[in-house]
Design a protein around this motif. Structure first.
Motif, PDB file in Angstrom:
ATOM      1  N   VAL A   8       0.956  -1.141  -0.104  1.00  0.00           N
ATOM      2  CA  VAL A   8      -0.040  -0.034  -0.072  1.00  0.00           C
ATOM      3  C   VAL A   8       0.956   1.232   0.118  1.00  0.00           C
ATOM      4  O   VAL A   8       1.716   1.450   0.797  1.00  0.00           O
ATOM      5  CB  VAL A   8      -1.011  -0.078   1.297  1.00  0.00           C
ATOM      6  N   SER A  11      -3.207   5.673   1.452  1.00  0.00           N
ATOM      7  CA  SER A  11      -4.275   5.597   1.774  1.00  0.00           C
ATOM      8  C   SER A  11      -5.105   6.677   2.291  1.00  0.00           C
ATOM      9  O   SER A  11      -4.449   7.324   3.089  1.00  0.00           O
ATOM     10  CB  SER A  11      -4.324   4.226   2.988  1.00  0.00           C
ATOM     11  N   GLU A  25      -7.189   3.483  -1.674  1.00  0.00           N
ATOM     12  CA  GLU A  25      -5.646   3.225  -1.609  1.00  0.00           C
ATOM     13  C   GLU A  25      -5.077   3.084  -2.886  1.00  0.00           C
ATOM     14  O   GLU A  25      -5.861   2.738  -3.818  1.00  0.00           O
ATOM     15  CB  GLU A  25      -5.528   1.851  -0.921  1.00  0.00           C
TER      16      GLU A  25
END
Length: 100
Positions: A8, A11, A25
């Motif tokens: 990730v 976010s 995300e």
């Protein structure tokens, strides 16, 4: 086994209130493909109850579901509230709320 988890990169909360927690995300797959936005919905802990009467009948309730704009027959259930000491207490509370 190769790593199959996504990374990730960022976010961002899109909306968060008592009913919904939605975030967008930017993710990267192990093969390097970037996926953005990838939407993630988080929900509170939830209980469903299969209540069986003394006559071996399952208790069902009719609930209006606004997202579908219709009434559905389903088993009782609901979110575990912060004041519930445990999921069993939440299930008992939900059953009482929905069936009286």
């Amino acid at each position: 086994m190769t790593d199959t988890k996504w990374s990730v990169l960022s976010s961002e909360t899109v909306v968060k209130d008592r009913w919904i927690d939605l975030r967008a995300e930017t993710c990267v797959t192990p093969s390097g493909q970037e996926i953005a936005p990838y939407y993630v919905l988080s929900y509170p802990d939830w209980v469903n109850i299969v209540a069986i009467t003394a006559d071996d009948e399952i208790v069902l309730v009719r609930q209006y579901r606004h997202g579908a704009a219709d009434v559905f027959t389903e088993i009782p259930g609901g979110a575990v509230d912060a004041g519930d000491p445990d999921p069993v207490a939440a299930a008992k509370r939900e059953l009482l709320e929905e069936t009286g």
